[in-house]
Design a protein around this motif. Structure first.
Motif, PDB file in Angstrom:
ATOM      1  N   TYR B  32       0.878  -1.162   0.000  1.00  7.94           N
ATOM      2  CA  TYR B  32       0.000   0.000   0.000  1.00  7.94           C
ATOM      3  C   TYR B  32       0.921   1.220   0.000  1.00  7.94           C
ATOM      4  N   PHE B  34       1.479   5.554  -0.267  1.00  7.00           N
ATOM      5  CA  PHE B  34       0.838   6.834   0.023  1.00  7.00           C
ATOM      6  C   PHE B  34       1.818   7.977  -0.241  1.00  7.00           C
ATOM      7  N   TYR B  36       2.010  11.976   1.252  1.00  9.01           N
ATOM      8  CA  TYR B  36       1.458  12.987   2.156  1.00  9.01           C
ATOM      9  C   TYR B  36       2.186  14.302   1.908  1.00  9.01           C
ATOM     10  N   LEU B  44       0.584  16.333   8.605  1.00  7.77           N
ATOM     11  CA  LEU B  44       0.615  15.750   7.273  1.00  7.77           C
ATOM     12  C   LEU B  44      -0.803  15.528   6.765  1.00  7.77           C
ATOM     13  N   LEU B  46      -3.035  13.643   3.548  1.00  6.59           N
ATOM     14  CA  LEU B  46      -2.961  12.657   2.480  1.00  6.59           C
ATOM     15  C   LEU B  46      -3.192  13.311   1.129  1.00  6.59           C
ATOM     16  N   LYS B  49      -3.272   7.735  -2.678  1.00 10.82           N
ATOM     17  CA  LYS B  49      -2.889   6.412  -2.198  1.00 10.82           C
ATOM     18  C   LYS B  49      -3.072   5.397  -3.315  1.00 10.82           C
ATOM     19  N   PHE B  51      -3.568   1.166  -3.821  1.00  8.10           N
ATOM     20  CA  PHE B  51      -3.725  -0.151  -3.214  1.00  8.10           C
ATOM     21  C   PHE B  51      -3.578  -1.242  -4.266  1.00  8.10           C
ATOM     22  N   PHE B  90       6.064  13.578   1.782  1.00  7.56           N
ATOM     23  CA  PHE B  90       6.485  12.303   2.335  1.00  7.56           C
ATOM     24  C   PHE B  90       5.823  11.153   1.577  1.00  7.56           C
ATOM     25  N   ALA B  95       2.222  -1.843   5.460  1.00  6.33           N
ATOM     26  CA  ALA B  95       2.431  -3.286   5.449  1.00  6.33           C
ATOM     27  C   ALA B  95       1.169  -3.996   5.009  1.00  6.33           C
ATOM     28  N   SER B  96       1.319  -5.151   4.396  1.00  6.89           N
ATOM     29  CA  SER B  96       0.157  -5.952   3.996  1.00  6.89           C
ATOM     30  C   SER B  96       0.076  -7.230   4.814  1.00  6.89           C
ATOM     31  N   PRO B 102       2.853   1.921   9.096  1.00  3.67           N
ATOM     32  CA  PRO B 102       3.447   2.425   7.865  1.00  3.67           C
ATOM     33  C   PRO B 102       4.879   2.899   8.083  1.00  3.67           C
ATOM     34  N   PHE B 104       7.690   5.615   6.693  1.00  2.00           N
ATOM     35  CA  PHE B 104       7.790   6.869   5.953  1.00  2.00           C
ATOM     36  C   PHE B 104       9.201   7.072   5.412  1.00  2.00           C
TER      37      PHE B 104
END
Lengths: 116, 114
Positions: B32, B34, B36, B44, B46, B49, B51, B90, B95-96, B102, B104
């Motif tokens: 995943y 992202f 920011y 921060l 968003l 993103k 997926f 950023f 994690a999956s 997360p 950064f």
């Protein structure tokens, strides 16, 4: 929507003093976390919580304590402040740590702490 | 362990010019991803993103990012930068597996010249 609310915005402490940084969210998020941000270091995870009553250490936990007695609140305690703890602290939350792993983080506006 | 690298600490562009901020990640499975943005004195926010599915994702404020599995990259782009885009950006990977924490990158500071 208030989102994630952090108080205070600014704080100056003397070495050895203790204090609590407050964080509250009104989105019913399970996951909450604390980061510190220092120049050139990005965001470093201090502590996190995957639900009420559950907390765990992040990358830089020394000198900090947390508790999660309610879903909404996740205070960060500095036990005995040191100049190395001068930083900007961010609280962040997301829906779930387990079932919705792609949930983005929602951040507060930060607390700027100076320890002299 | 997962990791994120943002190779550029600072990027300077002129207003109206195009922008690309680089992000490389290290993770075994499909991550995943992202982006920011942090404006001065703020937390921060968003931007966008990724997926799964379409590898080109659109975000807020006219930003887009492209996921390239073969290059382990998720670069952020904007065709025409505005002075208000000056901020810290950023990249993050989630994690999956296991607990979601997360990771950064260290951030890229965008400076916009008039």
């Amino acid at each position: 929507n208030a989102g994630v609310t952090q108080t205070p915005k600014f704080q100056v402490l003397k070495t050895g003093q203790s204090m609590t940084l407050q964080c509250a969210q009104d989105m019913n998020h399970e996951y909450m976390s604390w980061y510190r941000q220092d120049p050139g270091m990005g965001l470093r995870l201090i502590h996190y919580s995957v639900g009420a009553g559950i907390t765990d250490q992040g990358e830089v936990p020394n000198g900090y304590n947390v508790s999660r007695s309610t879903t909404e609140d996740f205070p960060l305690r500095l036990l005995s402040a040191a100049p190395s703890q001068t930083s900007v602290y961010f609280c962040a939350s997301s829906y779930s740590a387990i079932s919705r792993r792609g949930s983005p983080l929602h951040f507060g506006n930060g607390t700027r702490l100076t320890v002299t | 362990a997962q990791s994120v690298t943002q190779p550029d600490i600072h990027i300077t562009v002129s207003e109206g010019a195009s922008l690309e901020l680089r992000c490389n990640y290290s993770y075994g499975a499909t991550p995943y991803l992202f982006w920011y943005v942090q404006s001065p004195g703020q937390g921060l926010q968003l931007l966008l993103k990724y997926f799964s599915g379409d590898t080109l994702v659109q975000g807020i404020k006219g930003f887009e990012a492209e996921f390239k599995r073969s290059q382990s990259s998720f670069n952020l782009r904007k065709p025409s930068v505005h002075w208000s885009d000056a901020a810290e950006y950023f990249c993050a990977v989630g994690a999956s597996g296991g607990s979601y924490i997360p990771t950064f990158g260290r951030g890229t500071s965008l400076i916009v010249h008039p």
